[in-house]
Design a protein around this motif. Sequence first.
Motif, PDB file in Angstrom:
ATOM      1  N   ALA A 199       0.827  -1.204   0.000  1.00 15.69           N
ATOM      2  CA  ALA A 199       0.000   0.000   0.000  1.00 15.69           C
ATOM      3  C   ALA A 199       0.865   1.258   0.000  1.00 15.69           C
ATOM      4  O   ALA A 199       0.494   2.280  -0.605  1.00 15.69           O
ATOM      5  N   ALA A 200       2.020   1.186   0.672  1.00 15.35           N
ATOM      6  CA  ALA A 200       2.876   2.369   0.793  1.00 15.35           C
ATOM      7  C   ALA A 200       3.867   2.514  -0.353  1.00 15.35           C
ATOM      8  O   ALA A 200       4.592   3.517  -0.408  1.00 15.35           O
ATOM      9  N   SER A 201       3.911   1.552  -1.276  1.00 14.91           N
ATOM     10  CA  SER A 201       4.905   1.583  -2.343  1.00 14.91           C
ATOM     11  C   SER A 201       4.360   2.125  -3.654  1.00 14.91           C
ATOM     12  O   SER A 201       5.108   2.196  -4.642  1.00 14.91           O
ATOM     13  N   ALA A 202       3.113   2.488  -3.694  1.00 16.57           N
ATOM     14  CA  ALA A 202       2.550   3.082  -4.919  1.00 16.57           C
ATOM     15  C   ALA A 202       3.235   4.427  -5.177  1.00 16.57           C
ATOM     16  O   ALA A 202       3.481   5.192  -4.238  1.00 16.57           O
ATOM     17  N   PRO A 203       3.585   4.746  -6.435  1.00 15.42           N
ATOM     18  CA  PRO A 203       4.269   6.017  -6.730  1.00 15.42           C
ATOM     19  C   PRO A 203       3.547   7.233  -6.152  1.00 15.42           C
ATOM     20  O   PRO A 203       4.201   8.154  -5.645  1.00 15.42           O
ATOM     21  N   TYR A 204       2.213   7.259  -6.206  1.00 13.85           N
ATOM     22  CA  TYR A 204       1.481   8.402  -5.666  1.00 13.85           C
ATOM     23  C   TYR A 204       1.725   8.535  -4.167  1.00 13.85           C
ATOM     24  O   TYR A 204       1.937   9.643  -3.658  1.00 13.85           O
ATOM     25  N   MET A 205       1.746   7.415  -3.451  1.00 11.49           N
ATOM     26  CA  MET A 205       1.963   7.445  -2.007  1.00 11.49           C
ATOM     27  C   MET A 205       3.392   7.890  -1.673  1.00 11.49           C
ATOM     28  O   MET A 205       3.601   8.692  -0.765  1.00 11.49           O
ATOM     29  N   LEU A 206       4.360   7.383  -2.437  1.00 15.72           N
ATOM     30  CA  LEU A 206       5.746   7.765  -2.184  1.00 15.72           C
ATOM     31  C   LEU A 206       5.958   9.248  -2.451  1.00 15.72           C
ATOM     32  O   LEU A 206       6.633   9.943  -1.688  1.00 15.72           O
ATOM     33  N   LYS A 207       5.372   9.738  -3.534  1.00 18.93           N
ATOM     34  CA  LYS A 207       5.521  11.156  -3.850  1.00 18.93           C
ATOM     35  C   LYS A 207       4.875  12.030  -2.769  1.00 18.93           C
ATOM     36  O   LYS A 207       5.431  13.053  -2.364  1.00 18.93           O
ATOM     37  N   HIS A 208       3.719  11.603  -2.270  1.00 16.63           N
ATOM     38  CA  HIS A 208       3.052  12.369  -1.212  1.00 16.63           C
ATOM     39  C   HIS A 208       3.913  12.396   0.053  1.00 16.63           C
ATOM     40  O   HIS A 208       4.028  13.437   0.711  1.00 16.63           O
ATOM     41  N   ALA A 209       4.546  11.273   0.399  1.00 15.47           N
ATOM     42  CA  ALA A 209       5.399  11.225   1.591  1.00 15.47           C
ATOM     43  C   ALA A 209       6.625  12.114   1.418  1.00 15.47           C
ATOM     44  O   ALA A 209       7.047  12.802   2.353  1.00 15.47           O
ATOM     45  N   LEU A 210       7.175  12.139   0.208  1.00 14.77           N
ATOM     46  CA  LEU A 210       8.387  12.912  -0.027  1.00 14.77           C
ATOM     47  C   LEU A 210       8.134  14.411  -0.088  1.00 14.77           C
ATOM     48  O   LEU A 210       9.084  15.199  -0.040  1.00 14.77           O
ATOM     49  N   GLN A 211       6.895  14.812  -0.189  1.00 14.12           N
ATOM     50  CA  GLN A 211       6.594  16.238  -0.174  1.00 14.12           C
ATOM     51  C   GLN A 211       6.905  16.863   1.190  1.00 14.12           C
ATOM     52  O   GLN A 211       7.000  18.087   1.309  1.00 14.12           O
ATOM     53  N   GLN A 212       7.064  16.028   2.215  1.00 17.47           N
ATOM     54  CA  GLN A 212       7.451  16.524   3.534  1.00 17.47           C
ATOM     55  C   GLN A 212       8.959  16.745   3.652  1.00 17.47           C
ATOM     56  O   GLN A 212       9.423  17.382   4.597  1.00 17.47           O
ATOM     57  N   VAL A 213       9.712  16.196   2.712  1.00 17.44           N
ATOM     58  CA  VAL A 213      11.169  16.272   2.770  1.00 17.44           C
ATOM     59  C   VAL A 213      11.637  17.558   2.097  1.00 17.44           C
ATOM     60  O   VAL A 213      11.144  17.900   1.018  1.00 17.44           O
ATOM     61  N   PRO A 214      12.588  18.291   2.702  1.00 23.84           N
ATOM     62  CA  PRO A 214      13.086  19.521   2.076  1.00 23.84           C
ATOM     63  C   PRO A 214      14.006  19.222   0.904  1.00 23.84           C
ATOM     64  O   PRO A 214      15.189  19.548   0.896  1.00 23.84           O
TER      65      PRO A 214
END
Length: 561
Positions: free
Chosen positions: A35-50
């Motif tokens: 569930a957490a490996s979908a590209p959309y999910m990964l991109k959403h998580a990385l939006q928190q990274v500077p």
Amino acid sequence: MAVYLPLEIVQSILLHADVETYIAARQTCRSWRCAASAPYMLKHALQQVPASIPPTVNSLSQDEWARYFAQITRLNLLSCRHGIQKSVTPVALPEECTPTTIVDVSADGRSLIALKGGRVTEYERATESSPWEYSRGITLCSQWTSVCRALLEGGAGCMSINQRYAKRSIAISSKRDLIAIGLGKTIQIYSLHHNDNDLMSPAEYGLGQEDPFTNATRGTYEDTDGVVDSLEFADDDALLRVAVTKETTVHQPNRVRYLGCPSLTTKPDLEYWRENIKRVYLDSAALSVALAGQDEYRLIFRGLRLLPSSFAAHQQQEQPSQDGQLPGETTRYFVASLQSGVIHSYCIGLATISTPQTVKIHRLLPSAYFRPSDGISGSRTANLPPFNSPFPTSKCEEQHTSYNLLDTIPRWDVTNLPSATFPSPLLALSSDSKILAIYEPSGNYSPTIISGGSVYIYCIDNCNPVYQPGPQRFKQPTGKTSLPHERADNPDDKFSADTRYPPPDIIPSWPFLLDKVPVDIEDLEVVQSGLGDTTSRTSRRCAYTINAHSGGQLLQWQLGA
């Protein structure tokens, strides 16, 4: 159970998690990882990274997204702040030694040398948990000559002698066959495989005896007038790292100097050191002058530490230098605190050993005065109750604590950034050159605390060149950033199609605050844990151990993998 939740519900939960919790949840089981490996999910998580995520990542495959996410996770140590184990224990010393005895322990932890007057005593043990056993004692007659010289240099009858010259330092080589002793301006190296001639005629060097860089550097360079603060063997004992303190030159108050000639194939025994102890391999003050040139701002390197030659080999495989020349025996990478009127940051640099000496800034690491992005929250005085727990008050007491940094400090809070402004930071590297630990004295920024400081952790793995010297050396280079699947339009683009993953200039290697300590740390060490042990569950979870000594106490932090 949560493992049987529909995919959409699991993803809805993960969309509300911070990036570190997201990574922990992704490792719980197969369904949550899916569930957490979908590209959309990964991109959403990385939006928190500077990090500046290029728009072309939308066309990455799921496997490429997973590799990209893994790189960001590794470079920002996003999985290392869970359940850090901290222990404070009394330092294990032989019965004849006290916490004030001048001692050093070999790299394997099995040999200890103690210096009392002109006599060196060696102790050994079978394992790191075994008691120390007396091995032998050696009388060093020439050490008394060194003491007399220090007294004469300080001025007879001068009370400042004790403050400036009385501190003694000792270091044992990795092969346990050499010892180095520093007192005042004098450094002596002895062989433990001694004979009368070796004990009477050690290799000897005096700080300030020569001025080897006057004609090799631009700008203003002054040879040291300071005294030895600490000693350490490096590069398989072919180099001796000398920390110099109490300078009154323009480079004050301290510098780091490396002695020796590691390019020689000669075995680094006592005869090697008799021939090469006066050879200055690198000097942090000379490097500062070489980098600054005639700039209006004076640059200073603090706490400089050489990276092993294997780091250069890794960089050669990842990416050649822009001028087509690869690092070799005439160049060395180093880490240091770079301080100037323009910027304060920890950095990775590349220095030439030949004359004239040149320096390039290979990479600047995020600090409180150099941030890769805006919008950083928080303050320098976070309230961290678990960090300032009481220390052992007796020889028999031992304390073990576990804390989770996720519960106290947000990952991108400015509290995680060191200042890089202190004149005497301690830097330590792991043996694989991937983890950099830094201790900043008084790094807790509290005016009510006069001792102690803060320990920070960086990942410097896969740090490709980003910053170059010259008029724009502190500017981020322009040009196209190539992703794994695309080809560069310009064949001269340094981020060519051969780049396996997005380069680190868009993925900052953010540090984190490991701990605040109410005591002064004397030395720092990063040890890889659990190597080769596939049976111990604990060793698999603990990737690195940070060791620090303070008086008679040993502080240890175990970091998760």
